[in-house]
Design a protein around this motif. Structure first.
Motif, PDB file in Angstrom:
ATOM      1  N   UNK A  19      -5.310  21.569  -7.152  1.00 33.67           N
ATOM      2  CA  UNK A  19      -6.655  21.023  -6.956  1.00 33.67           C
ATOM      3  C   UNK A  19      -7.370  20.857  -8.294  1.00 33.67           C
ATOM      4  N   UNK A  20      -7.198  21.821  -9.160  1.00 30.10           N
ATOM      5  CA  UNK A  20      -7.806  21.759 -10.473  1.00 30.10           C
ATOM      6  C   UNK A  20      -7.224  20.619 -11.301  1.00 30.10           C
ATOM      7  N   UNK A  21      -5.920  20.416 -11.211  1.00 31.03           N
ATOM      8  CA  UNK A  21      -5.277  19.319 -11.934  1.00 31.03           C
ATOM      9  C   UNK A  21      -5.789  17.976 -11.423  1.00 31.03           C
ATOM     10  N   UNK A  22      -5.932  17.837 -10.100  1.00 28.69           N
ATOM     11  CA  UNK A  22      -6.447  16.586  -9.534  1.00 28.69           C
ATOM     12  C   UNK A  22      -7.894  16.342  -9.945  1.00 28.69           C
ATOM     13  N   UNK A  23      -8.684  17.411 -10.024  1.00 31.69           N
ATOM     14  CA  UNK A  23     -10.078  17.263 -10.443  1.00 31.69           C
ATOM     15  C   UNK A  23     -10.153  16.822 -11.909  1.00 31.69           C
ATOM     16  N   UNK A  24      -9.269  17.344 -12.748  1.00 23.13           N
ATOM     17  CA  UNK A  24      -9.234  16.927 -14.160  1.00 23.13           C
ATOM     18  C   UNK A  24      -8.831  15.460 -14.291  1.00 23.13           C
ATOM     19  N   UNK A  29     -10.306   9.701 -15.159  1.00 28.11           N
ATOM     20  CA  UNK A  29     -10.382   8.326 -14.651  1.00 28.11           C
ATOM     21  C   UNK A  29     -11.821   7.825 -14.604  1.00 28.11           C
ATOM     22  N   UNK A  30     -12.732   8.660 -14.138  1.00 26.30           N
ATOM     23  CA  UNK A  30     -14.135   8.247 -14.049  1.00 26.30           C
ATOM     24  C   UNK A  30     -14.706   8.010 -15.446  1.00 26.30           C
ATOM     25  N   UNK A  31     -14.355   8.851 -16.408  1.00 25.05           N
ATOM     26  CA  UNK A  31     -14.820   8.645 -17.784  1.00 25.05           C
ATOM     27  C   UNK A  31     -14.236   7.358 -18.363  1.00 25.05           C
ATOM     28  N   UNK A  32     -12.993   7.042 -18.037  1.00 28.64           N
ATOM     29  CA  UNK A  32     -12.384   5.791 -18.516  1.00 28.64           C
ATOM     30  C   UNK A  32     -13.066   4.580 -17.887  1.00 28.64           C
ATOM     31  N   UNK A  33     -13.406   4.658 -16.602  1.00 28.03           N
ATOM     32  CA  UNK A  33     -14.113   3.554 -15.946  1.00 28.03           C
ATOM     33  C   UNK A  33     -15.496   3.377 -16.561  1.00 28.03           C
ATOM     34  N   UNK A 111     -16.215  15.670 -22.722  1.00 26.45           N
ATOM     35  CA  UNK A 111     -15.781  16.892 -23.394  1.00 26.45           C
ATOM     36  C   UNK A 111     -16.453  18.120 -22.784  1.00 26.45           C
ATOM     37  N   UNK A 112     -17.760  18.050 -22.576  1.00 24.39           N
ATOM     38  CA  UNK A 112     -18.487  19.178 -21.989  1.00 24.39           C
ATOM     39  C   UNK A 112     -18.002  19.439 -20.571  1.00 24.39           C
ATOM     40  N   UNK A 113     -17.783  18.373 -19.811  1.00 24.65           N
ATOM     41  CA  UNK A 113     -17.298  18.550 -18.439  1.00 24.65           C
ATOM     42  C   UNK A 113     -15.890  19.126 -18.410  1.00 24.65           C
ATOM     43  N   UNK A 125     -17.901  23.266 -10.407  1.00 24.01           N
ATOM     44  CA  UNK A 125     -18.734  22.699 -11.474  1.00 24.01           C
ATOM     45  C   UNK A 125     -18.172  21.384 -11.981  1.00 24.01           C
ATOM     46  N   UNK A 126     -16.838  21.320 -12.075  1.00 25.61           N
ATOM     47  CA  UNK A 126     -16.189  20.081 -12.501  1.00 25.61           C
ATOM     48  C   UNK A 126     -16.410  18.976 -11.471  1.00 25.61           C
ATOM     49  N   UNK A 127     -16.388  19.344 -10.212  1.00 25.78           N
ATOM     50  CA  UNK A 127     -16.618  18.355  -9.154  1.00 25.78           C
ATOM     51  C   UNK A 127     -18.045  17.789  -9.241  1.00 25.78           C
ATOM     52  N   UNK A 128     -19.010  18.628  -9.551  1.00 28.54           N
ATOM     53  CA  UNK A 128     -20.392  18.167  -9.714  1.00 28.54           C
ATOM     54  C   UNK A 128     -20.492  17.231 -10.917  1.00 28.54           C
ATOM     55  N   UNK A 129     -19.830  17.586 -12.013  1.00 27.86           N
ATOM     56  CA  UNK A 129     -19.847  16.731 -13.202  1.00 27.86           C
ATOM     57  C   UNK A 129     -19.216  15.371 -12.912  1.00 27.86           C
ATOM     58  N   UNK A 130     -18.138  15.351 -12.151  1.00 26.79           N
ATOM     59  CA  UNK A 130     -17.489  14.089 -11.778  1.00 26.79           C
ATOM     60  C   UNK A 130     -18.439  13.248 -10.935  1.00 26.79           C
ATOM     61  N   UNK A 131     -19.160  13.875 -10.012  1.00 24.69           N
ATOM     62  CA  UNK A 131     -20.112  13.128  -9.185  1.00 24.69           C
ATOM     63  C   UNK A 131     -21.232  12.523 -10.026  1.00 24.69           C
ATOM     64  N   UNK A 132     -21.704  13.255 -11.015  1.00 25.39           N
ATOM     65  CA  UNK A 132     -22.748  12.723 -11.899  1.00 25.39           C
ATOM     66  C   UNK A 132     -22.217  11.532 -12.703  1.00 25.39           C
ATOM     67  N   UNK A 133     -21.002  11.648 -13.220  1.00 23.17           N
ATOM     68  CA  UNK A 133     -20.409  10.518 -13.949  1.00 23.17           C
ATOM     69  C   UNK A 133     -20.175   9.321 -13.026  1.00 23.17           C
ATOM     70  N   UNK A 134     -19.822   9.571 -11.763  1.00 22.44           N
ATOM     71  CA  UNK A 134     -19.656   8.465 -10.821  1.00 22.44           C
ATOM     72  C   UNK A 134     -20.982   7.765 -10.553  1.00 22.44           C
TER      73      UNK A 134
END
Length: 173
Positions: A19-24, A29-33, A111-113, A125-134
């Motif tokens: 799960x952690x690997x998939x979140x990373x 991917x979201x940062x690349x988009x 980097x911070x995420x 916390x990583x999931x929240x950061x991904x949602x903010x980037x989305x």
């Protein structure tokens, strides 16, 4: 009888590790988009006037880039003002610096995420950061859509909506 082995906090199971690997990967991917959207918007307004007070179509991408690049540009501009370098202060208002500031912000957010939030808050916390980037990605896509719509309405001289609006304003005089 065998002694029961305690689980250590650092020892995570294979399911949580996956799960952690998939979140990373999702964060990457979201940062690349987000970086791709930034490149597209930067290319659309590269040599256009940099003025948000007008109602031109290029205001939408410029506003998105300015929000992303605001903090790094302010830090640079204040440093240049402190060092009394007026030519570099004027350079902070150009599109290359705007693009560099936007990419700096994207890199810092990634980097911070990826490292600090993940280490401190874990997978959630990583999931929240991904949602903010989305959310930022969707806003960038919306700004691109607004730019394309505004650009299409600016260039079409035979648009019936424009003819109707022109007709109404000429009758009011």
């Amino acid at each position: 009888m065998a002694k029961k082995i305690k689980k250590v906090r650092g020892d995570i199971g294979s399911r949580n590790r996956e799960k952690l690997r998939r979140a990373k990967v999702k964060l990457d991917k979201v940062a690349a988009v987000l970086a791709a959207i930034t490149v597209v918007l930067l290319l659309l307004v590269w040599n256009k006037p940099y003025d948000l007070s007008t109602t031109g179509a290029n205001g939408f991408p410029a506003l998105f880039l300015l929000v992303l690049a605001g903090v790094p540009l302010e830090i640079l501009e204040s440093l240049f003002r402190f060092l009394e370098l007026p030519e570099l202060v004027r350079a902070c208002g150009t599109f290359p610096m705007l693009g560099c500031g936007a990419f700096t912000t994207i890199f810092v957010l990634w980097f911070v995420s990826r490292f600090i939030i993940l280490k401190r808050y874990g997978q959630y916390g990583l999931r929240i950061a991904v949602n903010i980037l989305q959310i930022i990605c969707f806003w960038g896509a919306f700004q691109l859509l607004c730019y394309l719509t505004s650009f299409a309405l600016e260039d079409s001289a035979d648009d019936s909506l424009k003819q109707h609006l022109k007709h109404d304003t000429s009758n009011k005089k």
